[in-house]
Motif scaffolding. Sequence first.
Motif, PDB file in Angstrom:
ATOM      1  N   LEU A  31      94.493  67.320   8.009  1.00 21.47           N
ATOM      2  CA  LEU A  31      94.365  68.672   8.559  1.00 21.47           C
ATOM      3  C   LEU A  31      95.589  69.030   9.390  1.00 21.47           C
ATOM      4  O   LEU A  31      96.124  70.142   9.281  1.00 21.47           O
ATOM      5  CB  LEU A  31      93.096  68.772   9.402  1.00 21.47           C
ATOM      6  CG  LEU A  31      92.821  70.127  10.063  1.00 21.47           C
ATOM      7  CD1 LEU A  31      92.718  71.235   9.027  1.00 21.47           C
ATOM      8  CD2 LEU A  31      91.550  70.062  10.905  1.00 21.47           C
ATOM      9  N   ASP A  32      96.054  68.085  10.203  1.00 21.28           N
ATOM     10  CA  ASP A  32      97.252  68.334  11.013  1.00 21.28           C
ATOM     11  C   ASP A  32      98.472  68.578  10.120  1.00 21.28           C
ATOM     12  O   ASP A  32      99.298  69.449  10.390  1.00 21.28           O
ATOM     13  CB  ASP A  32      97.522  67.139  11.934  1.00 21.28           C
ATOM     14  CG  ASP A  32      96.457  66.977  13.008  1.00 21.28           C
ATOM     15  OD1 ASP A  32      95.717  67.944  13.262  1.00 21.28           O
ATOM     16  OD2 ASP A  32      96.365  65.868  13.579  1.00 21.28           O
ATOM     17  N   ILE A  33      98.573  67.804   9.037  1.00 21.52           N
ATOM     18  CA  ILE A  33      99.706  67.958   8.122  1.00 21.52           C
ATOM     19  C   ILE A  33      99.667  69.310   7.426  1.00 21.52           C
ATOM     20  O   ILE A  33     100.679  70.007   7.323  1.00 21.52           O
ATOM     21  CB  ILE A  33      99.723  66.814   7.087  1.00 21.52           C
ATOM     22  CG1 ILE A  33     100.084  65.483   7.766  1.00 21.52           C
ATOM     23  CG2 ILE A  33     100.716  67.109   5.968  1.00 21.52           C
ATOM     24  CD1 ILE A  33      99.956  64.274   6.847  1.00 21.52           C
ATOM     25  N   VAL A  34      98.487  69.705   6.944  1.00 18.17           N
ATOM     26  CA  VAL A  34      98.391  70.969   6.201  1.00 18.17           C
ATOM     27  C   VAL A  34      98.657  72.161   7.113  1.00 18.17           C
ATOM     28  O   VAL A  34      99.152  73.204   6.660  1.00 18.17           O
ATOM     29  CB  VAL A  34      97.015  71.089   5.503  1.00 18.17           C
ATOM     30  CG1 VAL A  34      95.932  71.531   6.462  1.00 18.17           C
ATOM     31  CG2 VAL A  34      97.089  72.048   4.321  1.00 18.17           C
ATOM     32  N   GLU A  35      98.352  72.031   8.399  1.00 13.82           N
ATOM     33  CA  GLU A  35      98.642  73.122   9.328  1.00 13.82           C
ATOM     34  C   GLU A  35     100.141  73.272   9.553  1.00 13.82           C
ATOM     35  O   GLU A  35     100.639  74.369   9.786  1.00 13.82           O
ATOM     36  CB  GLU A  35      97.908  72.891  10.654  1.00 13.82           C
ATOM     37  CG  GLU A  35      96.401  73.102  10.539  1.00 13.82           C
ATOM     38  CD  GLU A  35      95.668  72.814  11.830  1.00 13.82           C
ATOM     39  OE1 GLU A  35      96.281  72.228  12.753  1.00 13.82           O
ATOM     40  OE2 GLU A  35      94.481  73.181  11.933  1.00 13.82           O
ATOM     41  N   VAL A  36     100.871  72.160   9.468  1.00 15.28           N
ATOM     42  CA  VAL A  36     102.329  72.202   9.588  1.00 15.28           C
ATOM     43  C   VAL A  36     102.962  72.642   8.277  1.00 15.28           C
ATOM     44  O   VAL A  36     103.887  73.458   8.247  1.00 15.28           O
ATOM     45  CB  VAL A  36     102.886  70.818  10.004  1.00 15.28           C
ATOM     46  CG1 VAL A  36     104.414  70.814   9.974  1.00 15.28           C
ATOM     47  CG2 VAL A  36     102.383  70.426  11.386  1.00 15.28           C
ATOM     48  N   SER A  37     102.450  72.092   7.160  1.00 18.22           N
ATOM     49  CA  SER A  37     103.033  72.359   5.845  1.00 18.22           C
ATOM     50  C   SER A  37     101.949  72.314   4.785  1.00 18.22           C
ATOM     51  O   SER A  37     101.566  71.226   4.331  1.00 18.22           O
ATOM     52  CB  SER A  37     104.127  71.329   5.531  1.00 18.22           C
ATOM     53  OG  SER A  37     104.648  71.530   4.241  1.00 18.22           O
ATOM     54  N   PRO A  38     101.412  73.472   4.354  1.00 21.07           N
ATOM     55  CA  PRO A  38     100.320  73.490   3.368  1.00 21.07           C
ATOM     56  C   PRO A  38     100.672  72.809   2.049  1.00 21.07           C
ATOM     57  O   PRO A  38      99.784  72.328   1.344  1.00 21.07           O
ATOM     58  CB  PRO A  38     100.059  74.989   3.160  1.00 21.07           C
ATOM     59  CG  PRO A  38     100.550  75.632   4.410  1.00 21.07           C
ATOM     60  CD  PRO A  38     101.734  74.813   4.837  1.00 21.07           C
ATOM     61  N   ARG A  39     101.957  72.741   1.694  1.00 21.30           N
ATOM     62  CA  ARG A  39     102.398  72.098   0.456  1.00 21.30           C
ATOM     63  C   ARG A  39     103.212  70.847   0.783  1.00 21.30           C
ATOM     64  O   ARG A  39     104.218  70.546   0.153  1.00 21.30           O
ATOM     65  CB  ARG A  39     103.225  73.070  -0.372  1.00 21.30           C
ATOM     66  CG  ARG A  39     102.491  74.347  -0.764  1.00 21.30           C
ATOM     67  CD  ARG A  39     101.501  74.131  -1.863  1.00 21.30           C
ATOM     68  NE  ARG A  39     102.128  73.627  -3.066  1.00 21.30           N
ATOM     69  CZ  ARG A  39     101.462  73.246  -4.155  1.00 21.30           C
ATOM     70  NH1 ARG A  39     100.145  73.275  -4.158  1.00 21.30           N
ATOM     71  NH2 ARG A  39     102.098  72.813  -5.211  1.00 21.30           N
ATOM     72  N   ALA A  40     102.736  70.086   1.738  1.00 16.60           N
ATOM     73  CA  ALA A  40     103.493  68.933   2.240  1.00 16.60           C
ATOM     74  C   ALA A  40     103.783  67.901   1.167  1.00 16.60           C
ATOM     75  O   ALA A  40     104.813  67.221   1.214  1.00 16.60           O
ATOM     76  CB  ALA A  40     102.725  68.273   3.394  1.00 16.60           C
TER      77      ALA A  40
END
Length: 352
Positions: free
Chosen positions: A66-75
């Motif tokens: 969730l933290d990653i997707v908030e920073v970069s949805p297409r991480a």
Amino acid sequence: MENVYIVSADGYSEQLSHMIGAASGSCKRIYVHDAGHAGELAGKRIIFAAEPNEIGVDLKLLQLLLDIVEVSPRAFEGSVGALIVHSKSEIYTKSCATHLIFVANQMGCAFIGHPLVEAVRGLKNYSTWKKVFKENTLSEICMMQCEKLGQRLMEYKPVRSQAPKITVLHSSSRKTSNTLMLWNMVEENLVKMGCAVRQIHVENENLTDCRGCSFKLCMHYGEQKSCFYGGLVVQEVFPAVEECDALVLLCPNYNDSIAANLMAVINRLTALYRQMSFYEKALFGVVVSGNSGNDSVARQLLGALNINKGFRLPPEFALMEIANDPGSIKRVQDIRKRAESFAEMIVREIKK
């Protein structure tokens, strides 16, 4: 030395630590325990390592995603992944894995065929492997499977064809099915892009479900690329799956599950699966629900054909939409543009 990114919560068990070590082998391990690495994850080889709790979820890992997707949805754009899941009970490994694959896939991550190595309490899921590896302990067999998983992940290179063939399976009515109407929009674009598309309509009168033949009997028929029950599956589905570069299942949502006819075909594919690898074949799905539940059907589809049968899973493998009344899919905003984009994604994945 190649890098492999380990996406996991910190503080995992000794068992999961050993599994991570076996899967990553001699690669340099880069541990991702927080969203600070979100900008580094595109185009990488990734092992997701999970340990579901007493109610079947890895809360820390889900919070990390969730933290990653908030920073970069297409991480995870351009990345390819595999999973290791250890449960302290005898359940939850598959449900945890299918959810994680679905979430990461939506974020742009592809997955190799058979992307999962799981370990339940006491490693009981490796008991049947003792019939093959009689001299090895359950722990040794588990580590062997982790090593193979890591090797396949690092060696993964999707095969693409200059003249790709696509096999489409459905059991829908052409007059009323929103799912089939949506696929027809996709197919129009695929044909323009040089793909050969073969649709097979799986009807009740042409189908017998798998009834659990003995392994020996299934192998006997599999050697002939056949099946004890014959019919449409042997005559049309097996050859079409064998020759295709991509398999597409059209899945209207029936009680939050795949239609019975399509699940019967998946079951029957076991005979063909025992004689050939599906690792180089891509899996796609078109899922339409009357109200909700698209993710439930998509997870069932990837569980059956990516985790169990070994089809590779391209990023965002499923086109999902909500449409209730017959024909209402045609009135969904920008639906033709979405169909065109999905077709373009399929072509990128399977065509040279």
